[in-house]
Design a protein around this motif. Sequence first.
Motif, PDB file in Angstrom:
ATOM      1  N   ASP A   1      40.613  51.880  48.099  1.00 10.67           N
ATOM      2  CA  ASP A   1      39.113  51.148  47.776  1.00 10.67           C
ATOM      3  C   ASP A   1      39.384  49.705  47.861  1.00 10.67           C
ATOM      4  O   ASP A   1      38.431  48.743  48.529  1.00 10.67           O
ATOM      5  N   VAL A   2      40.399  49.286  47.598  1.00  7.14           N
ATOM      6  CA  VAL A   2      40.563  47.395  47.849  1.00  7.14           C
ATOM      7  C   VAL A   2      40.699  47.419  49.287  1.00  7.14           C
ATOM      8  O   VAL A   2      40.173  46.380  49.888  1.00  7.14           O
ATOM      9  N   ARG A   3      41.185  48.075  50.084  1.00  8.89           N
ATOM     10  CA  ARG A   3      41.355  48.231  51.602  1.00  8.89           C
ATOM     11  C   ARG A   3      39.866  48.059  52.123  1.00  8.89           C
ATOM     12  O   ARG A   3      39.435  47.231  52.712  1.00  8.89           O
ATOM     13  N   GLU A   4      39.184  48.979  51.620  1.00  2.67           N
ATOM     14  CA  GLU A   4      37.730  49.233  52.144  1.00  2.67           C
ATOM     15  C   GLU A   4      37.081  47.792  51.704  1.00  2.67           C
ATOM     16  O   GLU A   4      35.979  47.379  52.514  1.00  2.67           O
ATOM     17  N   LEU A   5      37.111  47.609  50.605  1.00  3.13           N
ATOM     18  CA  LEU A   5      36.307  46.174  49.968  1.00  3.13           C
ATOM     19  C   LEU A   5      36.690  44.802  50.953  1.00  3.13           C
ATOM     20  O   LEU A   5      35.896  44.018  51.261  1.00  3.13           O
ATOM     21  N   ILE A   6      38.041  45.082  51.473  1.00  9.02           N
ATOM     22  CA  ILE A   6      38.364  43.760  52.258  1.00  9.02           C
ATOM     23  C   ILE A   6      37.824  44.143  53.672  1.00  9.02           C
ATOM     24  O   ILE A   6      37.086  42.955  54.419  1.00  9.02           O
ATOM     25  N   GLU A   7      37.644  45.297  54.059  1.00  3.00           N
ATOM     26  CA  GLU A   7      37.087  45.553  55.437  1.00  3.00           C
ATOM     27  C   GLU A   7      35.452  45.342  55.373  1.00  3.00           C
ATOM     28  O   GLU A   7      35.029  44.929  56.297  1.00  3.00           O
ATOM     29  N   LEU A   8      34.708  45.685  54.281  1.00  2.00           N
ATOM     30  CA  LEU A   8      33.488  45.259  54.117  1.00  2.00           C
ATOM     31  C   LEU A   8      33.151  43.709  53.760  1.00  2.00           C
ATOM     32  O   LEU A   8      32.019  43.319  53.826  1.00  2.00           O
ATOM     33  N   GLY A   9      34.208  42.927  53.716  1.00  2.00           N
ATOM     34  CA  GLY A   9      34.058  41.472  53.443  1.00  2.00           C
ATOM     35  C   GLY A   9      34.009  41.169  52.071  1.00  2.00           C
ATOM     36  O   GLY A   9      33.444  40.054  51.958  1.00  2.00           O
ATOM     37  N   ALA A  10      33.928  42.151  51.083  1.00  2.00           N
ATOM     38  CA  ALA A  10      33.863  41.794  49.599  1.00  2.00           C
ATOM     39  C   ALA A  10      34.808  40.853  49.079  1.00  2.00           C
ATOM     40  O   ALA A  10      34.855  40.251  48.127  1.00  2.00           O
ATOM     41  N   LEU A  11      36.093  41.312  49.686  1.00  2.00           N
ATOM     42  CA  LEU A  11      37.259  40.302  49.277  1.00  2.00           C
ATOM     43  C   LEU A  11      37.894  39.838  50.494  1.00  2.00           C
ATOM     44  O   LEU A  11      38.197  40.635  51.406  1.00  2.00           O
ATOM     45  N   LEU A  12      38.216  38.630  50.183  1.00  2.00           N
ATOM     46  CA  LEU A  12      38.768  37.869  51.551  1.00  2.00           C
ATOM     47  C   LEU A  12      40.343  37.407  50.898  1.00  2.00           C
ATOM     48  O   LEU A  12      40.570  36.647  50.123  1.00  2.00           O
ATOM     49  N   PRO A  13      41.420  38.134  51.384  1.00  2.00           N
ATOM     50  CA  PRO A  13      42.694  37.745  51.233  1.00  2.00           C
ATOM     51  C   PRO A  13      42.958  36.114  51.761  1.00  2.00           C
ATOM     52  O   PRO A  13      42.426  35.903  52.688  1.00  2.00           O
ATOM     53  N   LEU A  14      43.622  35.652  50.983  1.00  2.00           N
ATOM     54  CA  LEU A  14      44.338  34.238  51.424  1.00  2.00           C
ATOM     55  C   LEU A  14      45.221  34.457  52.540  1.00  2.00           C
ATOM     56  O   LEU A  14      46.072  35.262  52.818  1.00  2.00           O
ATOM     57  N   GLU A  15      45.486  33.440  53.333  1.00  2.00           N
ATOM     58  CA  GLU A  15      46.408  33.141  54.298  1.00  2.00           C
ATOM     59  C   GLU A  15      47.800  33.158  53.866  1.00  2.00           C
ATOM     60  O   GLU A  15      47.906  32.242  53.006  1.00  2.00           O
ATOM     61  N   SER A  16      48.723  33.996  54.269  1.00  2.00           N
ATOM     62  CA  SER A  16      49.863  33.953  53.702  1.00  2.00           C
ATOM     63  C   SER A  16      50.963  34.542  54.457  1.00  2.00           C
ATOM     64  O   SER A  16      50.660  35.224  55.294  1.00  2.00           O
ATOM     65  N   THR A  17      52.386  34.430  54.288  1.00  2.00           N
ATOM     66  CA  THR A  17      53.189  34.982  55.052  1.00  2.00           C
ATOM     67  C   THR A  17      53.760  36.346  54.430  1.00  2.00           C
ATOM     68  O   THR A  17      54.638  36.841  55.149  1.00  2.00           O
ATOM     69  N   ASN A  18      53.136  36.503  53.402  1.00  2.00           N
ATOM     70  CA  ASN A  18      53.514  37.648  52.648  1.00  2.00           C
ATOM     71  C   ASN A  18      52.986  38.976  53.501  1.00  2.00           C
ATOM     72  O   ASN A  18      51.810  39.000  54.098  1.00  2.00           O
ATOM     73  N   PRO A  19      53.633  39.953  53.425  1.00  2.00           N
ATOM     74  CA  PRO A  19      53.169  41.115  54.433  1.00  2.00           C
ATOM     75  C   PRO A  19      51.999  41.931  53.649  1.00  2.00           C
ATOM     76  O   PRO A  19      51.334  42.474  54.593  1.00  2.00           O
ATOM     77  N   GLU A  20      52.013  41.847  52.539  1.00  2.00           N
ATOM     78  CA  GLU A  20      50.695  42.355  51.676  1.00  2.00           C
ATOM     79  C   GLU A  20      49.751  41.372  51.351  1.00  2.00           C
ATOM     80  O   GLU A  20      50.149  40.273  51.252  1.00  2.00           O
ATOM     81  N   PRO A  21      48.468  41.818  51.463  1.00  2.00           N
ATOM     82  CA  PRO A  21      47.452  40.844  51.131  1.00  2.00           C
ATOM     83  C   PRO A  21      47.479  40.076  49.999  1.00  2.00           C
ATOM     84  O   PRO A  21      47.931  40.535  48.995  1.00  2.00           O
ATOM     85  N   VAL A  22      47.301  38.723  49.760  1.00  2.00           N
ATOM     86  CA  VAL A  22      47.318  37.960  48.520  1.00  2.00           C
ATOM     87  C   VAL A  22      45.865  37.360  48.226  1.00  2.00           C
ATOM     88  O   VAL A  22      45.157  36.891  49.197  1.00  2.00           O
ATOM     89  N   PHE A  23      45.383  37.306  47.142  1.00  2.00           N
ATOM     90  CA  PHE A  23      43.972  37.156  46.775  1.00  2.00           C
ATOM     91  C   PHE A  23      44.129  35.890  45.739  1.00  2.00           C
ATOM     92  O   PHE A  23      44.942  35.806  44.922  1.00  2.00           O
ATOM     93  N   ALA A  24      42.947  34.936  45.551  1.00  2.00           N
ATOM     94  CA  ALA A  24      42.911  33.829  44.480  1.00  2.00           C
ATOM     95  C   ALA A  24      42.656  34.530  43.321  1.00  2.00           C
ATOM     96  O   ALA A  24      41.912  35.733  43.340  1.00  2.00           O
ATOM     97  N   ILE A  25      43.185  34.031  42.219  1.00  2.00           N
ATOM     98  CA  ILE A  25      43.042  34.615  40.838  1.00  2.00           C
ATOM     99  C   ILE A  25      41.548  34.745  40.531  1.00  2.00           C
ATOM    100  O   ILE A  25      41.289  35.833  39.568  1.00  2.00           O
ATOM    101  N   THR A  26      40.854  33.943  40.942  1.00  2.00           N
ATOM    102  CA  THR A  26      39.357  33.824  40.657  1.00  2.00           C
ATOM    103  C   THR A  26      38.741  34.951  40.977  1.00  2.00           C
ATOM    104  O   THR A  26      37.304  35.427  40.399  1.00  2.00           O
ATOM    105  N   CYS A  27      39.165  35.921  41.883  1.00  2.00           N
ATOM    106  CA  CYS A  27      38.350  37.069  42.458  1.00  2.00           C
ATOM    107  C   CYS A  27      38.598  38.166  41.506  1.00  2.00           C
ATOM    108  O   CYS A  27      37.923  39.288  41.408  1.00  2.00           O
ATOM    109  N   MET A  28      39.836  38.185  40.494  1.00  2.00           N
ATOM    110  CA  MET A  28      39.911  39.381  39.750  1.00  2.00           C
ATOM    111  C   MET A  28      39.038  39.614  38.725  1.00  2.00           C
ATOM    112  O   MET A  28      38.620  40.935  38.588  1.00  2.00           O
ATOM    113  N   GLU A  29      38.286  38.566  37.712  1.00  2.00           N
ATOM    114  CA  GLU A  29      37.529  39.071  36.973  1.00  2.00           C
ATOM    115  C   GLU A  29      36.263  39.436  37.366  1.00  2.00           C
ATOM    116  O   GLU A  29      35.758  40.680  36.686  1.00  2.00           O
TER     117      GLU A  29
END
Length: 90
Positions: free
Chosen positions: A32-60
Amino acid sequence: MNTLRIEAAWPELGDTVGFADLALACKMSGEDVRELIELGALLPLESTNPEPVFAITCMEPLRKACQLRRDYDLDLFVVVLVLDYLRRID
């Protein structure tokens, strides 16, 4: 009398949250999180980490939207709309 002491760090505005932690905190599946990324609802931050990283402000807002999804059996597309409205309110 025993006193239980719990220490927690309050997240700072610039903090980030990983993919798995975001899914766990919002009680969502990774799919579901991956689908939200694909739909543009969640935007991962640019990172060298292999998994997506998000701003803490998107959590609440995401936690609130997911709670509404569980309570009212909403479709994931509706969660995208609710998430957008919650961000506008804050």
